[in-house]
Design a protein around this motif. Structure first.
Motif, short mmCIF file in Angstrom:
data_model
loop_
_atom_site.label_atom_id
_atom_site.label_comp_id
_atom_site.label_asym_id
_atom_site.label_seq_id
_atom_site.Cartn_x
_atom_site.Cartn_y
_atom_site.Cartn_z
N PRO A 2 -9.20 25.15 -17.10
CA PRO A 2 -9.66 24.97 -15.73
C PRO A 2 -9.27 26.14 -14.83
O PRO A 2 -10.03 26.50 -13.93
N LEU A 3 -8.11 26.73 -15.08
CA LEU A 3 -7.71 27.88 -14.26
C LEU A 3 -8.68 29.04 -14.43
O LEU A 3 -8.99 29.75 -13.49
N LYS A 4 -9.18 29.20 -15.65
CA LYS A 4 -10.07 30.32 -15.93
C LYS A 4 -11.48 30.07 -15.37
O LYS A 4 -12.04 30.95 -14.72
N TYR A 5 -12.02 28.90 -15.62
CA TYR A 5 -13.43 28.68 -15.28
C TYR A 5 -13.66 28.03 -13.92
O TYR A 5 -14.64 28.34 -13.26
N ILE A 6 -12.80 27.14 -13.49
CA ILE A 6 -13.01 26.47 -12.21
C ILE A 6 -12.40 27.29 -11.07
O ILE A 6 -13.04 27.51 -10.04
N PHE A 7 -11.16 27.75 -11.27
CA PHE A 7 -10.46 28.46 -10.20
C PHE A 7 -10.56 29.98 -10.32
O PHE A 7 -9.97 30.71 -9.53
N GLU A 8 -11.30 30.45 -11.33
CA GLU A 8 -11.54 31.88 -11.55
C GLU A 8 -10.25 32.69 -11.56
O GLU A 8 -10.09 33.68 -10.86
#
Length: 66
Positions: A2-8
């Motif tokens: 989620p850190l990579k894809y949602i929160f960039e």
């Protein structure tokens, strides 16, 4: 993820992944080191190590075996 894809924040994947890997290895080594003191059978250690790969599996191990 989620850190990579949602929160960039792709740089966090490396740090969080490293922490996750270290904790996984510590769990497995802890299980192996406790075989004799806890007098676990081969079946029990198989369940304990198998639970290391399941989400929330270590919580089951803590309740049942520790």
């Amino acid at each position: 993820m989620p850190l990579k894809y949602i929160f960039e924040m792709p740089e966090m994947v490396r740090q969080v992944g490293m922490a996750h890997g270290i904790l996984f290895i510590a769990y497995v080594l802890g299980g192996i080191l406790l075989i004799k003191p806890m007098k676990w059978s081969l079946k029990q250690i198989g369940i304990i190590l198998g639970c290391s790969m399941l989400p929330f599996g270590p919580f089951y191990v803590e309740k049942k075996y520790l």
